[in-house]
Design an enzyme around this catalytic site. Structure first.
Site, short mmCIF file in Angstrom:
data_model
loop_
_atom_site.label_atom_id
_atom_site.label_comp_id
_atom_site.label_asym_id
_atom_site.label_seq_id
_atom_site.Cartn_x
_atom_site.Cartn_y
_atom_site.Cartn_z
CE LYS A 165 -47.45 52.07 18.93
NZ LYS A 165 -46.99 52.95 19.09
NE ARG A 205 -55.02 55.37 24.12
CZ ARG A 205 -53.20 54.28 24.06
NH1 ARG A 205 -53.34 54.37 22.37
NH2 ARG A 205 -53.13 53.40 24.46
CG ASP A 254 -40.66 57.18 23.31
OD1 ASP A 254 -41.78 57.62 22.71
OD2 ASP A 254 -40.71 57.91 24.96
CG ASP A 266 -42.38 51.46 24.91
OD1 ASP A 266 -43.22 51.83 26.14
OD2 ASP A 266 -41.74 51.68 23.45
P1 AMP Z 1 -49.24 51.70 21.97
O1 AMP Z 1 -49.37 53.27 22.56
O2 AMP Z 1 -48.07 51.36 22.36
O3 AMP Z 1 -49.77 51.05 23.58
O4 AMP Z 1 -49.35 51.70 20.38
C1 AMP Z 1 -51.18 51.88 19.98
C2 AMP Z 1 -50.98 53.12 19.83
O5 AMP Z 1 -50.47 53.56 18.38
C3 AMP Z 1 -52.20 53.62 19.24
O6 AMP Z 1 -53.30 53.84 20.43
C4 AMP Z 1 -52.21 54.75 17.38
O7 AMP Z 1 -52.30 55.53 19.12
C5 AMP Z 1 -50.84 54.24 17.69
N1 AMP Z 1 -50.08 54.53 16.51
C6 AMP Z 1 -49.82 54.78 15.20
N2 AMP Z 1 -50.25 54.52 14.07
C7 AMP Z 1 -51.23 53.60 13.81
C8 AMP Z 1 -51.63 52.60 13.05
N3 AMP Z 1 -51.28 52.60 11.92
N4 AMP Z 1 -52.09 51.42 13.41
C9 AMP Z 1 -52.87 51.85 14.72
N5 AMP Z 1 -52.20 52.60 16.18
C10 AMP Z 1 -51.61 53.04 15.68
#
Ligand code: AMP
Length: 658
Positions: A112, A133, A31, A35
């Site tokens: 996260k 989602r 990942d 990214d």
């Molecule tokens: P990304 O998918 O890289 O854009 O990261 C955003 C995603 O991180 C969100 O859609 C959540 O599914 C996930 N996520 C996991 N832990 C958290 C948290 N503590 N707060 C917000 N998002 C989170």
């Protein structure tokens, strides 16, 4: 390279990887790498906005809706987060916030969770629906699967008219490990990583399968609450905790320096969370401030996700050792001088296979760079050739299994190297478990736990030994009463009469699945006919390709397999088919073979006749249908002529077989 070309290349590559990751749940690059490349593309797009194309991975937030679940429109969108990659970018974010909010800012900092985002909807305190989602606006209704997650409350203490929370569904590392251990014993391929395991489980159409996967959730946002208002995010987290949700661990702080320290602290302690994390999230805590700040087209402006780079450290390779897995695959690992990485002490690294070692030219004594990018097992990034000691030589795989000494063999279809020992102790548990499993010999009550004990107590050392077990031996095992011991013996007895196909599948011949085993059983009718079949004859059977035919021949000519089959036969295990023969062209016909055939030896010709429903007799009589006469045929030919029995040349016979 021209920037246009570079953008196209990145787009195409990321789109392909995104498809593998999001739709197929089968990522091939880490990942972090994804990214990082995405960030490169975003930077290029920021510099050349006129070159942004609608198919760019930056233009969509998530995956596509798959078939099988109904769409669910999110009332409050499930937004994505802007990524940042270093402390400086965190400071820039904090600075932006402080400028926009001059009265002061507090931040919530959270791990996260590396899982998948879902929304859970409650009405009057009752869980009514939940969805993934999807693209953030429309997801998939996976209510039934979410119900199987024990940490999701079905009812809440407060009965608000409506409440929607957002959380991250994940598979804990412990469960992931357990499931993969079980899968290995059952001969199933392992799940790739906890994130994809969670995603795949939540998309199962059968909620029972999802339930077995023991998923979990961390709730991290209140999306909507009718009849209740809050001032800050942390208040909402506390409220959700009071409503019996499992809530993400979080800390609130005001100073940029503290935010940065907290991000580093989470990284150092990442091993202590039961779930994988891929970063930390920094959010403005005050909810009315969030409204003021608003969102861009893709992200809220009041939060960022810090992505941890994989930590890398230098270590020395003390040794390369080879382990034999329960499927017989030899896996090499490097024994390293201990290094602290991502919160744990690392003492070895996976080397995957010979090709991997050769490609990176890893040798005993080398100094190497080791990394752990959230994965459970660390890996070697590269060798520091400048530090290579004198007198090293390239590493070569052992030619014999380090456990049982049988020769090893490389798979035709991949880089895996396997032990060929049919009774290799490393594989015994798996082989016998497979033999007894439902689709094979179907011995009820004979699972891995029982088999492991039987092996440990030296009561069995191959599948045939099961048939010599006595109830009193079995009764001595843990958690095994007299009655269950008798049941087990009865189940073993019963399996003696199984169809040949079940036995063939149970032998665990590579490439021979349940279906192929049935086909072989129906075609050959007896173990003996199969044993004398040539590779060429095997390939003529529908569903049996060249590779499978070779695997079958290799197996059936190995001394260990012949020994096992002999023992099973002696134990009274049925070696005949109960299935109808598919090819019945010689049904009711009797052949007599005489003279020397050019293409086939006698045995092969016989098995080919039998496989088509015919019989072979040793002498000519009026019941003989055909006499196949080869070179230098003698008295049998004469007798056939006397009795006026049709005589076939080898060419005639060949034609009849086609
Ligand atoms: P990304 O998918 O890289 O854009 O990261 C955003 C995603 O991180 C969100 O859609 C959540 O599914 C996930 N996520 C996991 N832990 C958290 C948290 N503590 N707060 C917000 N998002 C989170």
């Amino acid at each position: 390279m021209d920037y246009r070309e570079e953008m196209k290349k990145l787009r195409d590559y990321l789109n392909e990887q995104g498809y593998l990751y999001y739709v197929m749940d089968a990522p091939v690059i880490p990942d972090y790498e994804y990214d990082r490349l995405l960030r490169q593309l975003e930077d290029l797009e920021a510099a050349h906005p006129e070159e942004i194309t609608p198919d760019s991975p930056t233009q969509r937030v998530g995956g596509r809706i798959l078939e099988g679940f109904t769409p669910y429109a999110h009332e409050v969108p499930l937004e994505s987060l802007q990524d940042v990659f270093d402390g400086e970018e965190v400071a820039e974010f904090c600075q932006r916030m402080e400028q926009a909010l001059p009265h002061g800012v507090a931040y919530s900092v959270e791990p996260k969770v590396d899982g998948l985002s879902v929304a859970l909807e409650y009405r009057n305190g009752v869980f009514v629906r939940g969805a993934t989602r999807g693209d953030g606006r429309v997801g998939e209704d996976v209510t039934e699967n979410l119900r199987t997650i024990r940490s999701i409350p079905m009812t809440l203490p407060d009965k608000l008219p409506r409440l929607i929370v957002r959380g991250e569904v994940y598979m804990s590392r412990a469960v992931f490990q357990q499931i993969n251990d079980e899968r290995e014993v059952q001969g199933q391929p392992p799940l790739a990583n906890p994130r994809n395991a969670a995603a795949g489980s939540l998309r199962q159409l059968d909620p029972k399968i999802c339930a077995q996967r023991r998923l979990d959730i961390q709730v991290f946002n209140l999306q909507l609450s009718d009849g209740k208002t809050f001032a800050t995010h942390s208040e909402t987290l506390d409220y959700m905790a009071s409503q019996r949700f499992r809530v993400i661990p979080h800390k609130v702080m005001e100073k940029t320096g503290d935010v940065q320290k907290e991000i580093a602290w989470i990284n150092e302690h990442r091993e202590e969370y039961p779930f994988d994390i891929d970063g930390a999230v920094v959010k403005v805590d005050n909810l009315s401030d969030r409204t003021v700040l608003g969102s861009t087209a893709k992200f809220p402006k009041w939060a960022v996700a810090f992505k941890y780079p994989p930590e890398r450290k230098s270590a020395q390779v003390l040794d390369i050792v080879v382990q034999v897995g329960r499927t017989g695959v030899l896996t090499p690992k490097a024994v390293l001088t201990p290094v602290r990485l991502a919160g744990t002490t690392v003492t070895n690294a996976t080397l995957h296979n010979q090709d991997y070692i050769t490609e990176k030219d890893i040798r005993i004594g080398d100094t190497v760079l080791v990394q752990k990018a959230g994965e459970i097992i660390p890996e070697i990034v590269e060798v520091d050739f400048s530090k290579r000691p004198e007198g090293t030589s390239p590493y070569l795989f052992p030619q014999n299994c380090p456990v049982c000494g049988a020769p090893v063999q490389r798979d035709e279809d991949g880089a895996a190297i396997r032990c060929t020992g049919a009774e290799c102790p490393a594989q015994l548990l798996r082989n016998i478990t497979h033999f007894a499993s439902r689709d094979a010999m179907d011995i009820d009550g004979c699972g891995p736990a029982v088999i492991q004990q039987l092996i440990d107590k030296k009561l069995i050392s191959n599948a045939a030994d099961l048939y010599a077990l006595k109830a009193e031996d079995v009764a001595k095992l843990d958690r095994m009463g007299e009655k269950s011991a008798e049941n087990l013996i009865r189940a073993i007895e019963k399996s003696r009469g199984n169809d040949l196909g079940k036995l063939l599948f149970g032998l665990g011949i590579r490439q021979v699945g349940e279906k192929a085993a049935k086909v072989l059983s129906a075609h050959f009718q007896t173990m003996d006919a199969l044993l004398s079949a040539t590779e060429e004859e095997l390939t003529q059977i529908p569903d049996v390709g060249d590779v499978t035919a070779k695997c079958i021949r290799d197996y059936l000519t190995s001394p260990q397999a012949l020994d096992l089959i002999g023992r099973l036969r002696q134990a009274g295990v049925n070696m005949k088919s109960t299935l109808q023969q598919v090819d019945q062209r010689f049904a009711g016909q009797t052949f007599v073979l005489t003279g020397t055939l050019e293409q086939f030896d006698r045995k092969t010709a016989q098995s080919m006749i039998e496989a088509r429903g015919g019989k072979v007799a040793g002498s000519v009589s009026k019941n003989t249908t055909y006499v196949v006469a080869g070179e230098a045929a003698g008295s049998k030919l004469k007798k056939a002529q006397e009795l006026q029995i049709p005589i076939l040349t080898e060419a005639d016979f060949s034609r009849m077989l086609e």
